[in-house]
Design an enzyme around this catalytic site. Sequence first.
Site, PDB file in Angstrom:
ATOM      1  CE  LYS A  41      -0.445  -0.508   4.990  1.00 35.20           C
ATOM      2  NZ  LYS A  41      -0.943   0.244   6.093  1.00 35.20           N
ATOM      3  CE1 TYR A 263      11.333  32.128   1.092  1.00 34.77           C
ATOM      4  CE2 TYR A 263      11.674  29.759   0.999  1.00 34.77           C
ATOM      5  CZ  TYR A 263      11.254  30.940   0.408  1.00 34.77           C
ATOM      6  OH  TYR A 263      10.757  30.915  -0.865  1.00 34.77           O
TER       7      TYR A 263
HETATM    8  C1  LIG Z   1      -3.845  -4.233   8.534  1.00 34.67           C
HETATM    9  C2  LIG Z   1      -2.371  -4.156   8.308  1.00 34.67           C
HETATM   10  N1  LIG Z   1      -1.657  -5.287   8.268  1.00 34.67           N
HETATM   11  C3  LIG Z   1      -0.327  -5.288   8.079  1.00 34.67           C
HETATM   12  C4  LIG Z   1       0.369  -4.106   7.906  1.00 34.67           C
HETATM   13  C5  LIG Z   1       1.868  -4.130   7.715  1.00 34.67           C
HETATM   14  O1  LIG Z   1       2.517  -3.601   8.835  1.00 34.67           O
HETATM   15  P1  LIG Z   1       4.100  -3.422   8.895  1.00 34.67           P
HETATM   16  O2  LIG Z   1       4.448  -2.426   7.839  1.00 34.67           O
HETATM   17  O3  LIG Z   1       4.348  -2.909  10.265  1.00 34.67           O
HETATM   18  O4  LIG Z   1       4.713  -4.754   8.635  1.00 34.67           O
HETATM   19  C6  LIG Z   1      -0.332  -2.897   7.945  1.00 34.67           C
HETATM   20  C7  LIG Z   1       0.401  -1.630   7.823  1.00 34.67           C
HETATM   21  O5  LIG Z   1       0.171  -0.654   8.439  1.00 34.67           O
HETATM   22  C8  LIG Z   1      -1.738  -2.927   8.151  1.00 34.67           C
HETATM   23  O6  LIG Z   1      -2.448  -1.803   8.195  1.00 34.67           O
END
Ligand SMILES: Cc1ncc(COP(=O)(O)O)c(C=O)c1O
Length: 376
Positions: A41, A263
């Site tokens: 993601k 700045y």
């Molecule tokens: C529901 C869920 N599972 C797994 C993960 C993966 O987590 P990580 O990046 O800490 O391994 C996330 C990431 O935020 C998540 O939202």
Amino acid sequence: MTAGPTAMRALARVNLAAIERNVARMRRELAGGVALCAVVKADGYGHGAQQAARAALAGGATWLAVAAADEAAALRGAGIDAPLLVMGALTPGELAVALHAGADVVAWEEDFVDAVAAHGGGSVHVKLDSGMGRLGTRDPAQATRVAEAAAGAANVRLAGAMTHFATADERGDAFFGEQLERFAAWAQPLRSAHPQIALHAANSAATLRDGAAHFDLVRLGVSIYGLDPFGEDPLARELEPALELSSYVAALKALAPGESAGYGRRFVAERATHTATLPIGYGDGVRRGLTNNADVLIGGRRLALVGTVSMDNVTVDAGASPVVACGDEAVLIGTQGDERITAEEVARRLETINYEVTCGLLARVPRVYHRDGEPA
Ligand SMILES: Cc1ncc(COP(=O)(O)O)c(C=O)c1O
């Protein structure tokens, strides 16, 4: 002197071989039969979703996960056909997009299962909120009702049962164990009734912390990018940072005592010095909170970022007899010679987490992919 032909204003170099190796390294934590889902993601935590997904699959991941339906559609559009889970909440329109992409979706209400069925069906993972307090139902009985609804609907497949930990990265706290117990107490009997379902709970920190949290599948994000889930040195856990962020010295200026850079004149030279200007700034994701609060590597040395981070430039103190030249590469995250700046170091300076550092790199920064230095 002008910049050489290889200088780039701002560049994120991503080593796909490192992602592959990180996945293989995390797989070594898992007992045989436990599958690894690569979380790609937010554009693969800033590394590039499609490229990260392919590298993770090459390294041994067999599942992918994203948060949003459009992210799933983009992976499918790129020809990636691995099993895919959309973990986030979905509006009716987004549900249609996710199902059209052939992605599994997450349910915690019976209405949602009805909506999946009405959209032509799909695979559903039921989420118990065992303590995160975000998505999912807190009520195990409701979670079971949702699961039975999915199992009973003609065109819906009950594919999984899941939860998410709130404190996996805070070692030693008791809440993690409480969540684990709550989830296991609900999910194990559900799996006895539906042996085909995959139970999954662990993120990177939970995977490294406790084998009892692995169940059938682990969902790994941060670790596959070589970032440390505990905010410590990734190398100490045999994780290899996959991303390096660099710029170059575009201008070198002598500053007399009392002269300033940037700045608000937040850097005023106390002694004769030089500033090197790097054409990268918060418009690229180098956060303004790094004003007078970061180091940069040039010529294998650590130099202090001085003055205000602006949208397109930062300045570095290059010293009285400047140790850098125009055109030199400047590394903001990565390694040069014996020196290393990690995303964890940048995160500490910003009082945030490494996740936010790489996710915060903006689209203006080109991502260039390689495998241990060879063009990918
Ligand atoms: C529901 C869920 N599972 C797994 C993960 C993966 O987590 P990580 O990046 O800490 O391994 C996330 C990431 O935020 C998540 O939202």
